[in-house]
Design a protein around this motif. Structure first.
Motif, short mmCIF file in Angstrom:
data_model
loop_
_atom_site.label_atom_id
_atom_site.label_comp_id
_atom_site.label_asym_id
_atom_site.label_seq_id
_atom_site.Cartn_x
_atom_site.Cartn_y
_atom_site.Cartn_z
N PHE A 151 9.62 -20.95 31.28
CA PHE A 151 9.14 -21.59 30.07
C PHE A 151 7.72 -21.12 29.79
O PHE A 151 6.84 -21.21 30.66
CB PHE A 151 9.17 -23.11 30.20
CG PHE A 151 10.55 -23.68 30.30
CD1 PHE A 151 11.37 -23.74 29.18
CD2 PHE A 151 11.03 -24.15 31.50
CE1 PHE A 151 12.64 -24.27 29.27
CE2 PHE A 151 12.31 -24.68 31.60
CZ PHE A 151 13.12 -24.73 30.47
N ASP A 152 7.49 -20.62 28.58
CA ASP A 152 6.14 -20.25 28.14
C ASP A 152 5.57 -21.40 27.33
O ASP A 152 6.21 -21.91 26.40
CB ASP A 152 6.18 -18.98 27.28
CG ASP A 152 6.46 -17.74 28.11
OD1 ASP A 152 6.06 -17.72 29.29
OD2 ASP A 152 7.05 -16.79 27.57
N ILE A 153 4.36 -21.82 27.68
CA ILE A 153 3.75 -23.00 27.10
C ILE A 153 2.34 -22.68 26.62
O ILE A 153 1.58 -21.99 27.32
CB ILE A 153 3.69 -24.15 28.13
CG1 ILE A 153 5.11 -24.57 28.54
CG2 ILE A 153 2.94 -25.35 27.58
CD1 ILE A 153 5.25 -24.84 29.99
N VAL A 154 1.99 -23.18 25.44
CA VAL A 154 0.61 -23.16 24.96
C VAL A 154 0.21 -24.61 24.72
O VAL A 154 0.82 -25.31 23.91
CB VAL A 154 0.45 -22.33 23.68
CG1 VAL A 154 -0.98 -22.46 23.13
CG2 VAL A 154 0.76 -20.86 23.94
N PHE A 155 -0.79 -25.06 25.44
CA PHE A 155 -1.24 -26.46 25.39
C PHE A 155 -2.54 -26.53 24.60
O PHE A 155 -3.44 -25.70 24.77
CB PHE A 155 -1.46 -26.98 26.81
CG PHE A 155 -2.03 -28.36 26.89
CD1 PHE A 155 -1.22 -29.48 26.76
CD2 PHE A 155 -3.39 -28.56 27.12
CE1 PHE A 155 -1.74 -30.77 26.85
CE2 PHE A 155 -3.93 -29.84 27.21
CZ PHE A 155 -3.10 -30.95 27.08
#
Length: 310
Positions: A151-155
């Protein structure tokens, strides 16, 4: 070949400059997406060969409808700079603030007065509020060894910078996002305001938006973060959750997209060549010769060393 389930997390920072002008950035957001459509959007890039061996069930979303949505980009946004152009967004407030035209408010906050997440509360040891949680099961067919899920995540958050390390110990006061596989949170509080910021050991994961050049209300956001592991044949659960910590004010969000890779089930170990009787004898003779030569060299080397010391 034996595979084991991995309950580990890896942080992969993509250090790309987010220098796009706000006028050029277009992120489309559909907040009317059902829970099933959110899952489908998360895995929108899955090739057919992966779809053939995986299926999804028991999909549910908890939170206000404004807290989630499916997104896609025009190819020229800060998300594209980070290698993401479609997926879903979850927010502790309005998901629309995650794709604002600029950073116009220092304290963006939409309060729904909804419950928090029990799992996130247990992670940080404090009460959480306005949680947005998407959960589902996925099944891996028995004609493969398993799949690697990434999973690629940008927070992002509007809690940067005024609320860093305020009032409570690090990691216990500010908003948090987490991914859980089979009930186990990957990386614990790796994705949180207190963990990823300009003053933390993971400062290389942080990008400031205090000047408002990035088209989001967040005062700061992470670079692309990767969380994942290997899962064998069978049924598994996934849960994405984000929540306000300690109070229901000041919003955060997470953009999420996913990738699967198949691990084939027909991998055979490379056979070890068999030695004939004559070949084995020659190998033993060769090995003895090497050992004798090494012994003579060692004696000669020791003699030279003693001569030098003398």
């Amino acid at each position: 070949m034996e595979f084991k389930k991995l309950g580990i997390a890896t942080l992969v920072a993509t250090g790309i400059s987010l220098a796009s002008t706000v006028n050029a950035q277009v992120i489309n957001l559909d907040i009317d997406s059902s829970a099933e459509e959110l899952v489908s959007s998360t895995f929108s890039f899955l090739p057919q060969r992966v779809r053939d061996v995986t299926s999804f069930s028991n999909v549910s979303f908890t939170g206000n409808d404004l807290q989630s949505g499916a997104f896609s980009t025009d190819g020229n946004t800060f998300l594209d700079d980070l290698g993401i152009n479609s997926g879903i967004v979850l927010s502790t407030g309005s998901a629309f603030d995650a794709i604002g035209q600029s950073n116009t408010s220092d304290f963006t906050s939409t309060r729904f007065n909804n419950p928090g997440s029990d799992r996130l509360s247990s992670l940080v040891g404090r009460n959480t509020f306005d949680a947005a949680t998407l959960s589902f099961d996925f099944d891996v067919a028995d004609n493969v060894a398993g799949v690697v899920v990434d999973f690629d995540i940008v927070f992002g958050s509007d809690e940067y910078d005024p609320f860093l390390f305020s009032s409570f110990p690090t990691g216990e006061n500010n908003d948090i996002f987490s991914v859980a596989f089979d009930g186990v949170s990957l990386g614990q509080d790796l994705v949180s305001v207190d963990r990823i910021n300009r003053l933390s050991p993971d400062f290389e994961l942080f990008t400031s938006n205090f000047d408002g050049n990035i088209a989001t209300e967040a005062d700061g956001l992470s670079n692309r973060i990767n969380l994942g592991g290997f899962f064998e044949t069978g049924s598994h659960s996934v849960e994405f959750s984000i929540a306000d910590v300690s109070n229901a004010g000041i919003d955060s969000f997470a953009f999420i997209t996913a990738n699967f890779e198949i691990v084939p089930g027909d991998i055979e170990p490379t056979p070890v060549p068999e030695l004939s009787a004559r070949g084995a004898s020659l190998a033993i003779i060769f090995l003895i010769s090497i050992l004798l030569l090494m012994s003579e060299n060692k004696k000669a080397g020791g003699l030279r060393l003693r001569n030098q010391l003398a």
